[in-house]
Design a protein around this motif. Structure first.
Motif, PDB file in Angstrom:
ATOM      1  N   LEU A  71       0.423  -1.086   0.192  1.00 32.34           N
ATOM      2  CA  LEU A  71      -0.138  -0.317   0.130  1.00 32.34           C
ATOM      3  C   LEU A  71       1.214   1.671   0.235  1.00 32.34           C
ATOM      4  O   LEU A  71       1.643   1.538   0.862  1.00 32.34           O
ATOM      5  CB  LEU A  71      -0.789   0.374   1.717  1.00 32.34           C
ATOM      6  N   CYS A  72       0.378   2.496  -0.707  1.00 35.62           N
ATOM      7  CA  CYS A  72       0.958   3.365  -0.816  1.00 35.62           C
ATOM      8  C   CYS A  72       0.238   4.543   0.009  1.00 35.62           C
ATOM      9  O   CYS A  72      -1.045   4.309  -0.348  1.00 35.62           O
ATOM     10  CB  CYS A  72       1.341   3.982  -2.716  1.00 35.62           C
ATOM     11  N   PRO A  73       0.318   5.118   0.811  1.00 33.35           N
ATOM     12  CA  PRO A  73       0.856   6.515   1.806  1.00 33.35           C
ATOM     13  C   PRO A  73      -0.299   6.949   1.478  1.00 33.35           C
ATOM     14  O   PRO A  73       0.706   7.733   0.501  1.00 33.35           O
ATOM     15  CB  PRO A  73       0.971   6.335   2.935  1.00 33.35           C
ATOM     16  N   PRO A  74      -1.607   7.678   1.463  1.00 33.45           N
ATOM     17  CA  PRO A  74      -2.174   8.820   0.762  1.00 33.45           C
ATOM     18  C   PRO A  74      -1.448   9.898   1.107  1.00 33.45           C
ATOM     19  O   PRO A  74      -2.418  10.840   1.947  1.00 33.45           O
ATOM     20  CB  PRO A  74      -3.859   8.809   0.282  1.00 33.45           C
ATOM     21  N   VAL A  75       0.046  10.479   1.347  1.00 30.53           N
ATOM     22  CA  VAL A  75       0.660  11.060   1.747  1.00 30.53           C
ATOM     23  C   VAL A  75       0.053  13.221   1.891  1.00 30.53           C
ATOM     24  O   VAL A  75      -0.791  13.788   2.531  1.00 30.53           O
ATOM     25  CB  VAL A  75       1.745  11.742   2.469  1.00 30.53           C
ATOM     26  N   SER A  76      -0.118  12.648   0.204  1.00 32.02           N
ATOM     27  CA  SER A  76      -0.349  14.134  -0.421  1.00 32.02           C
ATOM     28  C   SER A  76      -1.918  14.640  -0.595  1.00 32.02           C
ATOM     29  O   SER A  76      -2.255  15.523  -0.228  1.00 32.02           O
ATOM     30  CB  SER A  76      -0.117  13.863  -1.946  1.00 32.02           C
ATOM     31  N   PRO A  77      -2.632  13.631   0.298  1.00 29.51           N
ATOM     32  CA  PRO A  77      -4.295  14.496  -0.051  1.00 29.51           C
ATOM     33  C   PRO A  77      -4.493  14.757   1.107  1.00 29.51           C
ATOM     34  O   PRO A  77      -5.678  15.735   1.758  1.00 29.51           O
ATOM     35  CB  PRO A  77      -5.418  13.306  -0.191  1.00 29.51           C
ATOM     36  N   SER A  78      -3.200  14.518   2.018  1.00 29.53           N
ATOM     37  CA  SER A  78      -3.099  15.196   3.783  1.00 29.53           C
ATOM     38  C   SER A  78      -4.125  14.058   4.965  1.00 29.53           C
ATOM     39  O   SER A  78      -3.919  14.249   5.926  1.00 29.53           O
ATOM     40  CB  SER A  78      -4.249  16.808   3.775  1.00 29.53           C
ATOM     41  N   GLN A  79      -4.799  12.725   4.256  1.00 32.43           N
ATOM     42  CA  GLN A  79      -5.147  12.255   5.645  1.00 32.43           C
ATOM     43  C   GLN A  79      -4.441  11.890   6.194  1.00 32.43           C
ATOM     44  O   GLN A  79      -4.262  11.958   7.614  1.00 32.43           O
ATOM     45  CB  GLN A  79      -5.688  10.881   5.242  1.00 32.43           C
ATOM     46  N   CYS A  80      -2.866  11.819   6.324  1.00 34.50           N
ATOM     47  CA  CYS A  80      -1.819  10.863   7.408  1.00 34.50           C
ATOM     48  C   CYS A  80      -1.115  11.788   8.102  1.00 34.50           C
ATOM     49  O   CYS A  80      -0.911  12.100   9.646  1.00 34.50           O
ATOM     50  CB  CYS A  80      -0.763  10.272   6.088  1.00 34.50           C
ATOM     51  N   LEU A  81      -0.669  12.648   7.164  1.00 37.62           N
ATOM     52  CA  LEU A  81      -0.542  14.133   8.082  1.00 37.62           C
ATOM     53  C   LEU A  81      -1.602  14.178   8.731  1.00 37.62           C
ATOM     54  O   LEU A  81      -1.260  15.159   9.967  1.00 37.62           O
ATOM     55  CB  LEU A  81      -0.089  15.758   7.000  1.00 37.62           C
ATOM     56  N   ASN A  82      -2.474  15.086   8.656  1.00 42.91           N
ATOM     57  CA  ASN A  82      -3.797  15.754   9.139  1.00 42.91           C
ATOM     58  C   ASN A  82      -4.380  14.755  10.851  1.00 42.91           C
ATOM     59  O   ASN A  82      -4.424  15.104  11.824  1.00 42.91           O
ATOM     60  CB  ASN A  82      -5.099  15.648   8.612  1.00 42.91           C
ATOM     61  N   TYR A  83      -4.410  13.515  10.664  1.00 44.47           N
ATOM     62  CA  TYR A  83      -3.930  12.456  11.229  1.00 44.47           C
ATOM     63  C   TYR A  83      -2.990  12.453  12.695  1.00 44.47           C
ATOM     64  O   TYR A  83      -3.023  12.957  14.351  1.00 44.47           O
ATOM     65  CB  TYR A  83      -4.284  11.329  10.993  1.00 44.47           C
ATOM     66  N   ILE A  84      -1.902  12.426  12.068  1.00 44.96           N
ATOM     67  CA  ILE A  84      -0.615  13.220  13.037  1.00 44.96           C
ATOM     68  C   ILE A  84      -0.926  14.263  13.418  1.00 44.96           C
ATOM     69  O   ILE A  84      -0.457  14.669  14.933  1.00 44.96           O
ATOM     70  CB  ILE A  84       0.694  13.007  12.393  1.00 44.96           C
ATOM     71  N   LEU A  85      -1.418  15.405  13.270  1.00 46.79           N
ATOM     72  CA  LEU A  85      -1.567  16.878  13.327  1.00 46.79           C
ATOM     73  C   LEU A  85      -1.927  17.087  14.345  1.00 46.79           C
ATOM     74  O   LEU A  85      -2.164  17.664  15.531  1.00 46.79           O
ATOM     75  CB  LEU A  85      -2.184  17.512  12.666  1.00 46.79           C
ATOM     76  N   TRP A  86      -3.759  15.881  14.447  1.00 43.63           N
ATOM     77  CA  TRP A  86      -4.869  15.777  15.133  1.00 43.63           C
ATOM     78  C   TRP A  86      -3.891  15.474  16.405  1.00 43.63           C
ATOM     79  O   TRP A  86      -4.790  15.759  17.570  1.00 43.63           O
ATOM     80  CB  TRP A  86      -5.800  15.027  14.962  1.00 43.63           C
ATOM     81  N   ILE A  87      -3.232  14.136  16.277  1.00 42.95           N
ATOM     82  CA  ILE A  87      -2.257  13.338  17.204  1.00 42.95           C
ATOM     83  C   ILE A  87      -1.734  15.027  18.403  1.00 42.95           C
ATOM     84  O   ILE A  87      -1.715  14.417  19.809  1.00 42.95           O
ATOM     85  CB  ILE A  87      -1.936  12.410  17.192  1.00 42.95           C
TER      86      ILE A  87
END
Length: 424
Positions: free
Chosen positions: A69-85
């Motif tokens: 699986l290629c992580p969808p970092v560009s559309p922002s979910q991965c980053l938003n999840y980390i920022l929320w944490i």
């Protein structure tokens, strides 16, 4: 107050400038169409996009097999999840400062890290004092995760752990953290259907047996055993129906401190974050209940109470608040330069019965409790009201489990302040 808008801090909020990225990454430029757009139906193009963004924006190098699986970092979910944490942890620290503490040690557990190991890598890139354990049941995914950890010189901060489908999701014994120094975070992102993009992935990465709701129920069951050993348990869900099914289960299990949010990608893709804790530090509304499409009964009780005292100058209201808190005989400190006061209450000392006991000398000494034993910790923010005559008074619930106690305090504060300023 913590900067709790993870969307504003996400560098991909406005999308990605492919032309600019192509100039910075020759390997990516070869995948652009003549019109400057990317062919998202091409798995190799999406993979190259992810790798180029991670390298440019976070100095991270990742290698992925074609069938993972290629992580969808560009559309922002991965980053938003980390920022929320980040926001969850920053707003619920023991010092009640509600801001990022660069010296705070945090251990994160990423359950089902995948070949990319994306969440631990991003977490380490953004927070120098964070370390991670990263688990997976798949040997090939874990092998690539190890390579990505090593290539980014993070072997001292990310520990890959092989788990089994039947084994525990939270292998605390294998993590080996020092609870006296570090605070624990357990995070999981279940998969129940293939993503909409062209990224390829092995079945073990793209589908969780029983679906995401079954997986999240397992995480909840284990959290009920470990409880305070982990400060926050978090999960990201891909279906709105899963959120509406899981939250009643969470509340029926006795959890009294939880948070819900959503992560939006473009105009079509949405994910939801759910977190819960057995520690009584309360995150602000921007972190805990900023979400659409979830009934209010499933959201945590509002931890802020705001009203305007219609009197000027503001110094009069400040003096009234300070006098009121002093008369309650509770630990209280007001900082005029910040317009903020911090208070601690062991119980309801503002009720009529408590005041009568105090007058008769029957009330126990406040100093006999430690601040850690406080049943209610609160902040009061005072500032000039915008577009109105008066002082905006905002009470924030920082610690406690008793909603009735919090409501009672807010009602008392408003009533006493309005009467005090009315009487001059």
């Amino acid at each position: 107050m913590v900067d709790s808008s993870s969307t504003r801090r996400n560098i991909y909020e406005e999308g990605v400038d492919f032309s600019a990225l192509a100039l910075q990454s020759p390997s990516f430029s070869s995948f652009l169409k003549p019109n400057g757009q990317l062919d998202f139906s091409n798995p190799k193009a999406v993979k190259e996009l992810t790798q180029s963004l991670l390298k440019r924006d976070f100095a991270l190098e990742i290698d992925l097999p074609d069938d993972r699986l290629c992580p969808p970092v560009s559309p922002s979910q991965c980053l938003n999840y980390i920022l929320w944490i980040q926001d969850l942890l920053d707003s619920t620290s023991d010092d009640y400062r509600q801001r990022y503490d660069p010296e705070r040690d945090v251990v994160g557990l990423d359950i089902g890290t995948g070949a990319s190991c994306i969440y631990p890598l991003l977490g380490c890139a953004l927070r120098p004092k964070w370390i991670f354990a990263a688990t997976d049941i798949d040997d090939e995914s874990l092998e690539y995760a190890r390579k990505n950890i090593t290539s980014n010189q993070l072997k001292s901060r990310i520990k890959p752990i092989k788990t089994t489908l039947e084994g525990p999701l939270i292998p605390l014994e294998e993590i080996g953290m020092e609870r006296s120094k570090e605070e624990m975070l357990a995070s999981a992102s279940a998969k129940s259907r293939p993503p909409f993009s062209a990224c390829t992935g092995a079945l073990v990465e793209m589908v969780t047996p029983g679906g995401e709701i079954t997986f999240t129920k397992r995480l909840l069951a284990e959290s009920l055993v470990h409880r305070e050993r982990t400060q926050w348990y978090t999960t990201m869900l891909g279906k709105h129906s899963s959120v509406l099914e899981f939250l009643p289960l969470l509340l029926s299990s006795g959890v009294t401190n939880w948070a819900v949010t959503d992560f939006v990608q473009g105009s079509h893709t949405r994910r939801w974050g759910v977190a819960w804790s057995f520690v009584d530090r309360r995150p602000p509304s921007e972190v805990s209940r900023k979400v659409d499409g979830v009934p209010k009964r499933l959201l945590p009780f509002p931890p802020e109470f705001t009203f305007v005292v219609k009197v000027e100058p503001m110094e009069l209201v400040i003096a009234c608040v300070d006098t009121l808190m002093t008369e309650l005989d509770i630990p209280w400190r007001y900082k005029p330069q910040m317009g903020v006061g911090l208070g601690f209450a062991a119980k309801n000392v503002w009720a009529r019965g408590a005041r009568r006991k105090a007058m008769r000398g029957e009330e126990e000494e406040v100093d006999s409790i430690t601040l850690n034993d406080a049943k209610l910790v609160f902040k009061i923010h005072l500032k000039a009201a915008s577009n109105l005559v008066g002082t905006e008074t905002k009470a924030c619930w920082l610690k406690g489990e008793d909603v009735v106690l919090w409501e009672s305090f807010c009602a008392m504060l408003k009533d006493k302040l309005e009467k005090a300023v009315a009487n001059g």
